[in-house]
Design a protein around this motif. Sequence first.
Motif, PDB file in Angstrom:
ATOM      1  N   LEU A 290       0.910  -1.098   0.043  1.00 48.96           N
ATOM      2  CA  LEU A 290       0.064   0.112  -0.018  1.00 48.96           C
ATOM      3  C   LEU A 290       1.022   1.213  -0.028  1.00 48.96           C
ATOM      4  CD1 LEU A 290      -2.724  -0.925   2.868  1.00 48.96           C
ATOM      5  CD2 LEU A 290      -3.198  -0.922   0.177  1.00 48.96           C
ATOM      6  N   PRO A 291       0.365   2.179  -0.788  1.00 51.64           N
ATOM      7  CA  PRO A 291       1.280   3.617  -0.623  1.00 51.64           C
ATOM      8  C   PRO A 291       1.204   3.996   0.410  1.00 51.64           C
ATOM      9  CG  PRO A 291      -0.142   3.434  -2.714  1.00 51.64           C
ATOM     10  CD  PRO A 291      -0.493   2.103  -1.928  1.00 51.64           C
ATOM     11  N   SER A 292       0.206   3.595   1.414  1.00 53.67           N
ATOM     12  CA  SER A 292      -0.051   4.108   2.862  1.00 53.67           C
ATOM     13  C   SER A 292       1.281   3.657   3.951  1.00 53.67           C
ATOM     14  CB  SER A 292      -1.239   4.365   3.295  1.00 53.67           C
ATOM     15  OG  SER A 292      -1.646   2.727   3.374  1.00 53.67           O
ATOM     16  N   HIS A 293       1.813   2.498   3.387  1.00 52.56           N
ATOM     17  CA  HIS A 293       2.683   1.799   4.185  1.00 52.56           C
ATOM     18  C   HIS A 293       4.185   2.864   4.408  1.00 52.56           C
ATOM     19  CE1 HIS A 293       5.842  -1.051   5.845  1.00 52.56           C
ATOM     20  NE2 HIS A 293       4.693  -1.778   6.021  1.00 52.56           N
ATOM     21  N   PRO A 294       4.658   2.934   5.568  1.00 57.67           N
ATOM     22  CA  PRO A 294       5.720   4.019   5.652  1.00 57.67           C
ATOM     23  C   PRO A 294       6.895   3.623   5.062  1.00 57.67           C
ATOM     24  CG  PRO A 294       4.679   3.315   7.879  1.00 57.67           C
ATOM     25  CD  PRO A 294       4.149   2.551   6.823  1.00 57.67           C
ATOM     26  N   GLN A 295       7.113   2.330   4.623  1.00 58.24           N
ATOM     27  CA  GLN A 295       8.448   1.840   3.925  1.00 58.24           C
ATOM     28  C   GLN A 295       7.883   1.318   2.644  1.00 58.24           C
ATOM     29  OE1 GLN A 295       8.084   0.271   7.364  1.00 58.24           O
ATOM     30  NE2 GLN A 295       8.758   2.101   7.936  1.00 58.24           N
ATOM     31  N   HIS A 296       6.803   1.994   2.076  1.00 62.40           N
ATOM     32  CA  HIS A 296       6.383   1.336   0.542  1.00 62.40           C
ATOM     33  C   HIS A 296       7.646   1.614  -0.385  1.00 62.40           C
ATOM     34  CE1 HIS A 296       3.744   0.491  -2.412  1.00 62.40           C
ATOM     35  NE2 HIS A 296       3.811   1.849  -3.237  1.00 62.40           N
ATOM     36  N   GLU A 297       8.181   2.471  -0.708  1.00 62.47           N
ATOM     37  CA  GLU A 297       9.093   2.549  -1.585  1.00 62.47           C
ATOM     38  C   GLU A 297      10.339   1.875  -1.356  1.00 62.47           C
ATOM     39  OE1 GLU A 297       8.775   4.276  -4.396  1.00 62.47           O
ATOM     40  OE2 GLU A 297       6.848   4.724  -3.625  1.00 62.47           O
ATOM     41  N   LYS A 300       9.235  -1.632  -2.664  1.00 59.97           N
ATOM     42  CA  LYS A 300       9.252  -1.980  -3.929  1.00 59.97           C
ATOM     43  C   LYS A 300      10.711  -2.069  -4.464  1.00 59.97           C
ATOM     44  CE  LYS A 300       7.143   1.783  -5.490  1.00 59.97           C
ATOM     45  NZ  LYS A 300       6.525   2.789  -6.173  1.00 59.97           N
ATOM     46  N   ARG A 301      11.815  -1.654  -3.706  1.00 60.90           N
ATOM     47  CA  ARG A 301      13.028  -1.747  -4.215  1.00 60.90           C
ATOM     48  C   ARG A 301      13.593  -3.256  -3.848  1.00 60.90           C
ATOM     49  NH1 ARG A 301      13.771   3.410  -1.977  1.00 60.90           N
ATOM     50  NH2 ARG A 301      15.068   2.555  -0.117  1.00 60.90           N
ATOM     51  N   GLN A 302      13.316  -3.730  -2.761  1.00 60.59           N
ATOM     52  CA  GLN A 302      14.069  -5.027  -2.137  1.00 60.59           C
ATOM     53  C   GLN A 302      13.304  -6.275  -2.095  1.00 60.59           C
ATOM     54  OE1 GLN A 302      15.716  -3.815   1.709  1.00 60.59           O
ATOM     55  NE2 GLN A 302      14.167  -4.830   2.611  1.00 60.59           N
ATOM     56  N   GLN A 303      11.896  -6.019  -2.495  1.00 56.31           N
ATOM     57  CA  GLN A 303      11.115  -7.182  -2.721  1.00 56.31           C
ATOM     58  C   GLN A 303      10.229  -7.026  -4.087  1.00 56.31           C
ATOM     59  OE1 GLN A 303       9.614  -6.655   2.012  1.00 56.31           O
ATOM     60  NE2 GLN A 303       8.062  -7.133   0.489  1.00 56.31           N
ATOM     61  N   SER A 304      10.191  -8.175  -4.659  1.00 52.83           N
ATOM     62  CA  SER A 304       9.088  -8.064  -5.939  1.00 52.83           C
ATOM     63  C   SER A 304       7.613  -8.174  -5.687  1.00 52.83           C
ATOM     64  CB  SER A 304       9.888  -9.333  -6.764  1.00 52.83           C
ATOM     65  OG  SER A 304       9.614 -10.694  -6.282  1.00 52.83           O
ATOM     66  N   GLY A 305       7.217  -8.063  -4.489  1.00 53.75           N
ATOM     67  CA  GLY A 305       5.851  -8.211  -4.158  1.00 53.75           C
ATOM     68  C   GLY A 305       5.526  -7.896  -2.663  1.00 53.75           C
ATOM     69  N   GLY A 306       4.577  -7.730  -2.401  1.00 49.37           N
ATOM     70  CA  GLY A 306       4.149  -7.117  -0.831  1.00 49.37           C
ATOM     71  C   GLY A 306       4.001  -8.203  -0.060  1.00 49.37           C
ATOM     72  N   GLY A 307       3.805  -9.604  -0.418  1.00 49.46           N
ATOM     73  CA  GLY A 307       3.778 -10.608   0.540  1.00 49.46           C
ATOM     74  C   GLY A 307       2.172 -10.831   0.685  1.00 49.46           C
ATOM     75  N   GLY A 308       2.123 -11.891   1.595  1.00 52.46           N
ATOM     76  CA  GLY A 308       0.747 -12.453   1.887  1.00 52.46           C
ATOM     77  C   GLY A 308       0.377 -12.058   3.148  1.00 52.46           C
ATOM     78  N   ILE A 309       0.826 -11.118   4.002  1.00 55.27           N
ATOM     79  CA  ILE A 309       0.549 -10.880   5.413  1.00 55.27           C
ATOM     80  C   ILE A 309      -0.081  -9.471   5.473  1.00 55.27           C
ATOM     81  CG2 ILE A 309       1.003 -10.604   7.741  1.00 55.27           C
ATOM     82  CD1 ILE A 309       1.451 -13.547   6.573  1.00 55.27           C
ATOM     83  N   VAL A 310      -1.412  -9.312   5.826  1.00 59.73           N
ATOM     84  CA  VAL A 310      -1.974  -8.118   6.189  1.00 59.73           C
ATOM     85  C   VAL A 310      -2.574  -7.646   7.610  1.00 59.73           C
ATOM     86  CG1 VAL A 310      -4.000  -6.652   5.583  1.00 59.73           C
ATOM     87  CG2 VAL A 310      -2.893  -8.093   3.744  1.00 59.73           C
ATOM     88  N   SER A 311      -1.924  -6.807   8.169  1.00 56.28           N
ATOM     89  CA  SER A 311      -2.253  -6.565   9.829  1.00 56.28           C
ATOM     90  C   SER A 311      -3.138  -5.385   9.807  1.00 56.28           C
ATOM     91  CB  SER A 311      -1.060  -6.452  10.360  1.00 56.28           C
ATOM     92  OG  SER A 311      -0.481  -7.773  10.817  1.00 56.28           O
TER      93      SER A 311
END
Length: 390
Positions: A290-297, A300-311
């Motif tokens: 999510l763009p609202s995530h503090p480390q979103h950028e 995007k640089r070190q992961q190829s996807g956001g993963g499967g965990i949502v809290s």
Amino acid sequence: MTDDFDYQLETLAIRAGQERSQFGEHAEALYLTSSFVADNAAQAAARFTGAEPGFIYSRFTNPTVTLFQDRLAALEGAEAAVATASGMSAILALCMGHLKAGDHILASSGMFGATIQLFSNWLAKFGVTSSFVPPTDPAAWDAAVRPETRLFFLETPSNPLTEIADIAAISAVAHRHGAIMVVDNCFCSPALQRPIALGADLVIHSATKYLDGQGRVLGGAVVGSKALIEPIYQFLRTAGPTLSAFNAWVLVKGLETLGLRMRAHCENALALAQWLETQPAIERVYYPGLPSHPQHELAKRQQSGGGGIVSFEVKGGQEAAWRLVDSVQLLSRTANLGDVKTTITHPYTTTHGRISPEVKAAAGITQGLIRISVGLEHIDDIKRDLARGW
């Protein structure tokens, strides 16, 4: 496999490490035996000393376990791996192989509760101390280093708030101080993140999670250079927190679909996180995609996807959180994660229940926090099930 090509992850996950027996089996073989027979006394002696390669005893040498280790090492871009009975035994084996009384661990404050317990309570009994610093602040890691700091231990994304740490930056701090950099890659798996390529020395896995992917078996692993894996292997050989051949065989089959599953997990998790942000009952959503995530950028640089965990935080604290957990009829109320089945848990009273309220508060784990491991059911069904709770 030949070495003629630089194979992609999906190919390595299916083909790497397999050596067929004299029977020429197509699928990977399962070796259910406690020990292996030598041709003669001299060969037995040579295998026990390591002068000759070969299998001895399944506590520390088994062809099926070796296949899993080799395949996982290939996926992580590492030289070697050692497999263990669970993710926590992998962390214990790592510590026993590389730490001694008087050493110090510098770890991220946002971590799995059992890891915090292991560092703070059990290792402390034997003279190994630990300090916890924010995972998102490399300067804090630099400031917290002591002369006796031997190990940096980092979860990224963190459990359960999915904080993203800069692996390259923190690895540089660790190496500047002569410490070993360890990254728990459980939430991403090598399908989404390869910490060794970003500077980490060792990678930890709870193979129970995404590597299996179907909630079938327990397993763990440590991955890295041969030199750093060797003392961990020697501890495993002596103490025996060993991965069984059967569990290794199940995990090998899980790896075959890892890339496909992780892409599907990411797709469902992003859709769920976006929907949750629109729900009036939700205070805040934590998801790296999510763009609202503090480390979103950074994600995007070190992961190829956001993963499967949502809290996410629900309004109304623990009462509202428990009401939501109790309302679901499709989702599984369990603290396990990384499964094709969506799971839901209340971290404050489950995964982090044994941690003091002060430590929970410092880690940002509130009574209204819910963690979802988003599975592969249809996303509309997951949403409808959660909506029962508000």
